[in-house]
Scaffold this motif. Structure first.
Motif, short mmCIF file in Angstrom:
data_model
loop_
_atom_site.label_atom_id
_atom_site.label_comp_id
_atom_site.label_asym_id
_atom_site.label_seq_id
_atom_site.Cartn_x
_atom_site.Cartn_y
_atom_site.Cartn_z
N GLU A 4 36.85 47.02 25.81
CA GLU A 4 38.27 46.71 25.77
C GLU A 4 38.64 45.79 26.92
O GLU A 4 38.24 46.00 28.07
N LEU A 5 39.42 44.75 26.61
CA LEU A 5 39.82 43.75 27.61
C LEU A 5 41.32 43.73 27.81
O LEU A 5 41.89 42.69 28.19
N GLY A 6 41.96 44.85 27.55
CA GLY A 6 43.40 44.91 27.73
C GLY A 6 44.12 43.97 26.79
O GLY A 6 43.92 43.99 25.58
N GLY A 7 44.92 43.08 27.34
CA GLY A 7 45.68 42.13 26.53
C GLY A 7 44.83 41.04 25.92
O GLY A 7 45.33 40.25 25.11
N ALA A 8 43.54 40.97 26.29
CA ALA A 8 42.65 39.93 25.77
C ALA A 8 41.78 40.45 24.64
O ALA A 8 40.76 39.84 24.31
N GLY A 9 42.14 41.59 24.05
CA GLY A 9 41.41 42.09 22.90
C GLY A 9 40.17 42.89 23.27
O GLY A 9 40.14 43.58 24.30
N GLU A 10 39.14 42.80 22.45
CA GLU A 10 37.91 43.54 22.69
C GLU A 10 36.70 42.71 22.28
O GLU A 10 36.79 41.84 21.41
N ILE A 11 35.57 43.00 22.93
CA ILE A 11 34.31 42.32 22.65
C ILE A 11 33.32 43.33 22.10
O ILE A 11 33.15 44.42 22.64
N MET A 12 32.64 42.94 21.02
CA MET A 12 31.61 43.76 20.40
C MET A 12 30.31 42.96 20.40
O MET A 12 30.32 41.73 20.29
N ALA A 13 29.20 43.66 20.51
CA ALA A 13 27.91 42.97 20.56
C ALA A 13 26.86 43.76 19.79
O ALA A 13 26.91 44.99 19.71
N LYS A 14 25.91 43.02 19.25
CA LYS A 14 24.81 43.61 18.49
C LYS A 14 23.54 42.87 18.90
O LYS A 14 23.49 41.63 18.89
N LEU A 15 22.50 43.62 19.24
CA LEU A 15 21.22 43.06 19.66
C LEU A 15 20.14 43.50 18.68
O LEU A 15 20.07 44.68 18.31
N THR A 16 19.29 42.57 18.28
CA THR A 16 18.25 42.87 17.30
C THR A 16 16.97 42.15 17.69
O THR A 16 17.00 41.01 18.15
N ALA A 17 15.83 42.84 17.50
CA ALA A 17 14.53 42.22 17.76
C ALA A 17 13.52 42.75 16.75
O ALA A 17 13.63 43.90 16.28
N SER A 18 12.55 41.92 16.42
CA SER A 18 11.55 42.30 15.44
C SER A 18 10.22 41.65 15.79
O SER A 18 10.18 40.49 16.21
N VAL A 19 9.14 42.42 15.62
CA VAL A 19 7.79 41.90 15.82
C VAL A 19 6.95 42.33 14.62
O VAL A 19 6.95 43.52 14.26
N ARG A 20 6.27 41.37 13.99
CA ARG A 20 5.32 41.69 12.92
C ARG A 20 3.99 41.03 13.24
O ARG A 20 3.92 39.82 13.44
N LYS A 21 2.95 41.84 13.28
CA LYS A 21 1.60 41.33 13.53
C LYS A 21 0.66 41.89 12.48
O LYS A 21 0.78 43.04 12.07
N ARG A 22 -0.27 41.05 12.05
CA ARG A 22 -1.25 41.48 11.05
C ARG A 22 -2.47 40.60 11.16
O ARG A 22 -2.36 39.39 11.39
N ASP A 23 -3.64 41.21 11.00
CA ASP A 23 -4.86 40.41 10.93
C ASP A 23 -4.82 39.53 9.69
O ASP A 23 -4.03 39.75 8.76
N GLY A 24 -5.69 38.54 9.64
CA GLY A 24 -5.72 37.65 8.51
C GLY A 24 -6.09 38.36 7.22
O GLY A 24 -6.81 39.37 7.21
N LEU A 25 -5.61 37.81 6.10
CA LEU A 25 -5.95 38.36 4.79
C LEU A 25 -7.32 37.88 4.33
O LEU A 25 -7.91 38.46 3.41
N TYR A 73 10.76 47.10 14.76
CA TYR A 73 12.08 46.52 14.53
C TYR A 73 13.11 47.41 15.21
O TYR A 73 13.07 48.64 15.09
N GLY A 74 14.02 46.79 15.95
CA GLY A 74 15.06 47.56 16.61
C GLY A 74 16.37 46.81 16.63
O GLY A 74 16.41 45.58 16.78
N THR A 75 17.46 47.54 16.43
CA THR A 75 18.79 46.94 16.52
C THR A 75 19.74 47.96 17.13
O THR A 75 19.60 49.17 16.90
N ILE A 76 20.67 47.48 17.92
CA ILE A 76 21.63 48.36 18.55
C ILE A 76 23.00 47.71 18.53
O ILE A 76 23.15 46.53 18.86
N ASP A 77 23.97 48.47 18.09
CA ASP A 77 25.38 48.08 18.16
C ASP A 77 25.96 48.71 19.42
O ASP A 77 25.89 49.94 19.59
N LEU A 78 26.53 47.91 20.29
CA LEU A 78 27.10 48.41 21.53
C LEU A 78 28.57 48.77 21.34
O LEU A 78 29.26 48.16 20.51
N PRO A 79 29.06 49.76 22.10
CA PRO A 79 30.48 50.11 21.99
C PRO A 79 31.36 48.92 22.35
O PRO A 79 30.99 48.09 23.19
N ALA A 80 32.51 48.83 21.72
CA ALA A 80 33.43 47.75 22.02
C ALA A 80 33.90 47.82 23.46
O ALA A 80 34.13 48.90 24.01
#
Length: 746
Positions: A188-209, A179-186
């Motif tokens: 800045e877009l000057g007079g158009a504000g700011e953009i923030m982004a967050k990326l997340t991914a997850s992998v779960r694997k398991r043999d059968g029960l 599992y991994g997640t990262i928050d990126l720095p904002a």
């Protein structure tokens, strides 16, 4: 009676411990947004349970079924024969048939977006901030209406500051998680504000029960198995979340959620075969039969193949602070738009044997689109929400079914689907009267919802046969529009700063429709009626002992009309018929306690009680109310947890948690003849976790290590069945699982 004694002792222990240990530290305030604005859990006059991110981590929650027995009078389980289809019951209201033509009784919402169907409703969630479970009818605050309640999944928003975490895990049955997640720095877009982004991914694997093996009993009709395991994990989840704060008053948020599950089917096995009936079939199946709570490690299912669920959801959120609009006060305008595509397929063996007796497959393509506009306002004396909602969904299902294929019976190549739409206008206002006699302690709430839903459904059975084996194909198309007005009224009284009382009356409504699994044309073209619930509720939210003991409770009485019931019919098409129970009563209560007897020890306990009965159930012109059972309504449910935290010096901070959960006897069907071989007996589960957090690794960074276990006592328990009359296919909860995790945070 089993559940009441432990809970009584727990309550006494909590209060006694709290009285004997006077500490300055109090319980944490839990913030919820169930009423479309931020409130503490204690201030919200509704029956709600909430879990924040820390609690979700300590409980090891990856998907909503991990909370399946954590909340009183709430039960979440996998639907019969499937891993990723959800059966959710709240206060005895449930949709027991996972067919995609059904409206869910309990709504699942992801960041306020309604997830249209229970099929595909169990999925890994990439980044959760909290989960809220609302009990009782919803609709005057939500885009989509539901009669039983709602499960709100709220994700973590981007922060605009660089940070993240990477978690690796391993466990028994060769479990591997990343599992991994990262928050990126904002940006800045000057007079158009700011953009923030967050990326997340997850992998779960398991043999059968469980193992799938070739027939060990020398059955002459047995076939080689196609897969070698059941109940495995192969889950991949991805998400990106972009937040654009254009100005101080206007923001846009776009989220993209991806889920891909490629699984072996759930294991089923035969139980309770009656040796006095169908002796020929019994001779074939008898070696494979077990007791109802004997969960075998291996079975032999020759036709089991796969279960796959893949969904892509895109959502757009727009928030505009419109400022002060005169008498309307401070106004915020909000838009929520969503598109979701689901591809869900399975090909399963349901007969519990290596003989090709009954196989079923579903290949589902489902699309939904929704648009919601909200106007949220605040004045000195009011809080209000006004909304417009539009929802559209389409689906096509190919449903080939083979019954007694070992004896040459042909496959029924059934198809069905729909094109539905829903439009609603809703609103709710909270008013605090100014009269001095009320001392600003009384809040009156009035809400109303108008809904119109159109159901347009088709069915095609090109090669059905009748009871004599003669060709009896049929097809059809049917359309119906359903309308409703649903009000809500709440009176809330702040008896003191720490004790809040409320009374609520609400109407819940679920539209009627057409049965895509109908076994003959008339059962399809005749629509089933809309379902209504008139719910009465009295509740208390309170804190005591210097904010170290929290006691919340609610009593409810639900008067249901035309409750929609699906009855499984085992035959050449293994279809279902739909009936409306004319009148039903569901009443009970739930009590939830949290105590802080010592600064480092938190105890919680909860108990739910249900009493259900039919007032009228007309079948073929006869009232059979005393001959029907109430599905997924355990009379008693309880949970207890203890969490102890202590600073471990230079090693970090140590937390140990133990969870106990109990579910009483209940049945999954309304027909007593089916429940005779399908009753779910009482069961209790223990789960635990030990975490060492804030372990320094240099440069101001830290790591977290955890050891966890679920079903620690390896309890064998059945969760649901598919009854075929001469045999029953049973499905079981997971055996003991355990593992370790290591998390790096920056």
């Amino acid at each position: 009676m089993f559940a009441r004694k432990p809970v009584t002792l727990i309550v006494a222990a909590c209060i006694g411990a709290g009285s004997a240990n006077l500490v300055a530290q109090g319980l944490e305030e839990v913030v919820v947004t169930a009423q479309k604005r931020e409130q503490t859990l204690q201030d919200a006059p509704i029956s709600i349970a909430a879990f924040n991110a820390d609690t979700l981590e300590q409980k090891g929650v990856s998907s909503i079924d991990d909370l399946g027995t954590s909340v009183p009078n709430v039960k979440i389980t996998r639907s019969p024969s499937n891993t990723s289809a959800a059966t959710i019951a709240i206060r005895g209201s449930a949709t027991i048939n996972p067919a995609i033509t059904w409206e869910p009784t309990v709504g699942i919402y992801l960041d306020g977006v309604f997830i249209g169907k229970n099929v595909g409703g169990i999925f890994d969630i990439a980044e959760l901030e909290r989960v809220e479970m609302l009990r009782g009818p919803q609709g005057t605050l939500y885009g989509k209406n539901t009669v039983g309640g709602a499960v709100n999944l709220i994700t973590t928003r981007p922060t605009g500051e660089l940070g993240g975490k990477l978690r690796l895990g391993a466990g028994n049955h060769d479990l591997r998680t990343v599992y991994g997640t990262i928050d990126l720095p904002a940006l800045e877009l000057g007079g158009a504000g700011e953009i923030m982004a967050k990326l997340t991914a997850s992998v779960r694997k398991r043999d059968g029960l469980y193992d799938n093996v070739n027939d060990p009993f020398g059955n002459p009709l047995a076939n080689p198995v196609m897969i070698d395991e059941f109940n495995n994990l192969d889950n991949q989840v991805g998400r990106y979340d972009i937040l654009w704060d254009m100005t101080d008053r206007f923001s846009l948020r776009y989220t993209w959620d991806y889920s891909d599950l490629d699984l072996a089917p759930s294991k089923n096995q035969l139980t309770f075969l009656d040796p006095n009936d169908f002796a020929g079939i019994n001779a074939l199946l008898a070696p494979y039969v077990t007791g109802d709570n004997e969960n075998r490690d291996s079975v032999s299912l020759d036709q089991a193949k796969f279960e796959r669920s893949k969904s892509i959801s895109q959502s757009l959120f727009a928030d505009y602070d419109a400022g002060t609009w005169g008498a309307l006060g401070d106004v915020t305008l909000r838009y929520i738009g969503n598109t979701r595509k689901l591809s869900w397929d399975d090909d399963i063996d349901i007969d519990g044997s290596p003989v090709n007796l009954f196989t079923s497959a579903r290949f589902i393509d489902y699309d939904q689109v929704s648009h919601e506009l909200q106007m949220i306002g605040t004045t000195d004396r009011t809080n209000y929400v006004l909304g417009l909602y539009y929802f559209e969904e389409e689906s096509d299902v190919f449903n080939p079914i083979s019954f007694f294929g070992a004896f040459g019976a042909p496959t029924n190549n059934n198809r069905y689907g729909f094109d539905n739409d829903s439009f609603a206008v809703f609103g709710q206002v909270d008013w605090r009267p100014a009269a001095a006699v009320f001392q600003d302690r009384l809040t009156l709430t009035l809400g109303v919802r108008w809904t119109e839903e159109t159901k347009d459904t088709y069915i095609d059975h090109p090669n059905d046969v009748d009871a004599m084996g003669n060709p009896a194909p049929f097809s059809g198309q049917a359309e119906e529009t359903f309308n409703d007005v649903s009000p809500t009224f709440v009176a809330a009284w702040d008896a003191s700063d720490n004790v809040n009382l409320y009374g609520k009356v609400a109407k819940g409504w679920k539209s009627g429709g057409f049965n895509g699994e109908a076994p003959f044309e008339a059962a399809f073209t005749t629509p089933y009626d809309a379902e209504e619930i008139l719910s009465y509720e009295l509740g208390i939210k309170s804190r005591w002992l210097d904010n170290r003991l929290q006691v919340n409770g609610a009593w409810f009485y639900n008067d249901s009309t035309d409750m929609q019931m699906s009855i499984f019919v085992a035959g050449s098409s293994a279809a279902s018929i739909v009936q409306n129970a004319g009148e039903a009563t569901i009443q009970g209560f739930e009590v939830e306690l949290v105590a802080l007897p010592m600064p480092d020890l938190e105890l919680s306990a909860s108990y739910g009680y249900l009493d259900t009965s039919y007032g009228e159930f007309i079948e073929n012109g006869v009232d059979v109310k005393d001959q029907k059972d109430f599905p997924y309504a355990p009379q008693n449910s309880a949970a207890f947890s203890a969490e102890y935290s202590i600073a471990a010096g230079s090693w970090g901070d140590l937390t140990a948690r133990l969870d106990y959960e109990f579910v009483d006897r209940h049945v999954p069907y309304i027909e007593p003849s089916q429940n005779a071989t399908s009753e779910v007996k009482p069961y209790s589960l223990f789960n635990g976790r030990v975490t060492l957090a804030n372990v320094p690794v240099g440069n101001g960074q830290s790591m977290k290590f955890a050891l966890w276990g679920k079903n620690l006592l390896d309890k064998e328990y059945r969760i649901n069945t598919i009854p075929f009359g001469i045999w029953t296919a049973s499905y079981y909860g997971d055996p003991r699982t355990y593992g370790v995790e290591a998390t790096y945070e920056f």
